[in-house]
Scaffold this active site. Structure first.
Site, PDB file in Angstrom:
ATOM      1  N   GLU A   1       2.860  -8.021   8.658  1.00  0.00           N
ATOM      2  CA  GLU A   1       2.883  -6.603   8.981  1.00  0.00           C
ATOM      3  C   GLU A   1       3.663  -5.796   7.960  1.00  0.00           C
ATOM      4  OE1 GLU A   1       2.085  -3.120  10.999  1.00  0.00           O
ATOM      5  OE2 GLU A   1       1.209  -5.121  11.214  1.00  0.00           O
TER       6      GLU A   1
ATOM      7  N   ASP B   1     -10.500   2.266 -24.445  1.00  0.00           N
ATOM      8  CA  ASP B   1     -10.796   2.100 -23.027  1.00  0.00           C
ATOM      9  C   ASP B   1     -10.705   3.422 -22.275  1.00  0.00           C
ATOM     10  OD1 ASP B   1     -11.214  -0.587 -23.199  1.00  0.00           O
ATOM     11  OD2 ASP B   1      -9.175  -1.143 -22.636  1.00  0.00           O
TER      12      ASP B   1
ATOM     13  N   PRO C   1       0.815  -1.221   0.000  1.00  0.00           N
ATOM     14  CA  PRO C   1       0.000   0.000   0.000  1.00  0.00           C
ATOM     15  C   PRO C   1       0.849   1.271   0.000  1.00  0.00           C
ATOM     16  CG  PRO C   1      -0.100  -1.097   2.141  1.00  0.00           C
ATOM     17  CD  PRO C   1       0.581  -2.036   1.211  1.00  0.00           C
TER      18      PRO C   1
ATOM     19  N   ARG D   1      -3.881  -7.793 -20.805  1.00  0.00           N
ATOM     20  CA  ARG D   1      -4.878  -7.444 -21.820  1.00  0.00           C
ATOM     21  C   ARG D   1      -4.347  -6.437 -22.829  1.00  0.00           C
ATOM     22  NH1 ARG D   1      -7.899  -3.052 -21.371  1.00  0.00           N
ATOM     23  NH2 ARG D   1      -9.805  -4.110 -22.000  1.00  0.00           N
TER      24      ARG D   1
END
Length: 254
Positions: free
Chosen positions: A117, A170, A90, A155
């Site tokens: 962690e 897209d 993150p 893709r």
């Protein structure tokens, strides 16, 4: 493209790599997928531990450097070239379309999925070329984010989608959200398809799609327009929509 994933839960990837577009990419020889359980590289032959308590104290467990170093070196030894080694965290850069395009040009990607962690900092410092995140939130592990990134990258490989124009239209590919789409019937429960789309006039259709794409971006993701090169006509449209938005807000307040 060769894609390797290092994970404590290889079974999570079975359905993903054996379904839909990713399955077709593998069947057509456009991508290969391999998942390695880095627990197999633990020096703890009895319990196969890959984590330990953090130096200095604190909550949770930290992923040890040794199993990850050995697993990455094992994967690298199987192929030539220098792969991109991507740490799922993150704290990483947030995935966007431009990053997916960049990664789609590589021949070999290695994804490291953690589950505790955090990582021993030496993994970041010595092994990793990229740290990526799919959003500002925390998940149980790096497996789901890795799946998202792999799908977004594969893709884009030539031949994977069949229609080479598909990824070009897209959302985000040109900096805007995609325009509205319609299909048969032309009239569904009194809801009609915009007449211009039935006209067969390709120039008018493209002009309509571009304007609607810009409109949708303005109302849903105006932040994307901060760096979009608007021409004079587009600026006029946006000013009209801004007034429309303002009046709509006033009407709701009354």
């Amino acid at each position: 493209m060769k894609i390797d994933v290092l994970s404590l839960f290889p079974e999570m990837f079975t359905g993903v790599f054996q379904s839909s577009i990713l399955k077709k990419a593998a069947e057509n020889g456009l991508a290969t997928f391999n998942v390695t359980d880095y627990r197999e590289f633990s020096e703890d032959k009895k319990h196969h531990r890959v984590d330990d308590y953090p130096y200095g104290g604190g909550a949770g467990m930290v992923l040890k450097a040794q199993p990850i170093f050995d697993a990455v070196e094992h994967v690298k030894a199987k192929v030539e070239g220098t792969p991109r080694v991507i740490l799922m965290t993150p704290q990483g850069d947030r995935l966007d379309h431009q990053k997916a395009v960049e990664l789609s040009k590589e021949e070999h990607l290695i994804f490291i999925c953690g589950h505790y962690e955090g990582y021993d900092e030496r993994i970041r410092e010595q092994l990793v070329t990229d740290e990526l995140s799919i959003g500002d939130y925390v998940l149980t592990g790096g497996e789901l984010p890795a799946m998202v990134i792999i799908d977004s990258v594969v893709r884009l490989l030539p031949g994977v989608l069949g229609n080479e124009a598909s990824p070009i239209a897209d959302s985000f590919s040109n900096g805007l959200l995609e325009h509205p789409q319609y299909t048969r019937p032309a009239n569904f429960r009194g809801l009609e398809v915009p007449e211009v789309l039935l006209s067969g006039h390709h120039k008018n259709i493209e002009a309509w799609r571009h304007k609607e794409s810009l409109r949708r971006t303005f109302f849903r993701r105006p932040d994307l327009l901060e760096h979009y090169p608007l021409d004079e006509k587009e600026r006029q449209w946006i000013e009209e929509w801004r007034q429309e938005k303002k009046h709509s807000r006033i009407s709701k307040d009354q």
